[in-house]
Design a protein around this motif. Structure first.
Motif: not given
Length: 121
Positions: A98-102, A105-107, A109-110, A113
């Protein structure tokens, strides 16, 4: 040599003298004959059981052939199971990244998930 180096020379000498005295005092009564015969039968059974193969030669050749075939196919052979060329594990396609979110919090979120996909909440 091991008995001497371990310091058990006097114990071994005493055991040998004791065995010699027992042998010289043996009168071979019927009870002693039965004991000697039972001891001999037991020794023969122990030695004989080691000479009997646990598998037939045909089974050993088949297992060796299956291991060679599995090694040539690149699959490790499972002990006790025959190796087959169709036992390749089914591979699942890798999930698309998934593309990293702005934001930072991206890590998280991954990770959340991945945990959700595994059924861990």
């Amino acid at each position: 040599m091991a008995i001497y180096l371990a310091g058990l020379g006097s114990a071994a000498e005493g055991a040998a003298r004791s065995l010699y005295a027992w042998w010289n005092g043996l009168q071979f009564t019927p009870i002693q004959w039965v004991g000697l015969v039972l001891g001999g039968i037991g020794a023969l059974l122990l030695v004989g059981s080691r000479l009997i193969p646990s598998e037939s030669a045909k089974d050993r050749r088949a297992a060796a052939k299956a291991e060679k075939q599995a090694a040539s196919n690149g699959h490790p052979a499972s002990p006790g199971l025959p190796a087959t060329s169709t036992s390749a594990p089914a591979s699942r396609p890798a999930p698309a990244a998934a593309p990293p979110a702005a934001g930072g919090e991206s890590e998280f979120d991954e990770i959340s998930e991945l945990l959700r996909k595994r059924g861990i909440n």
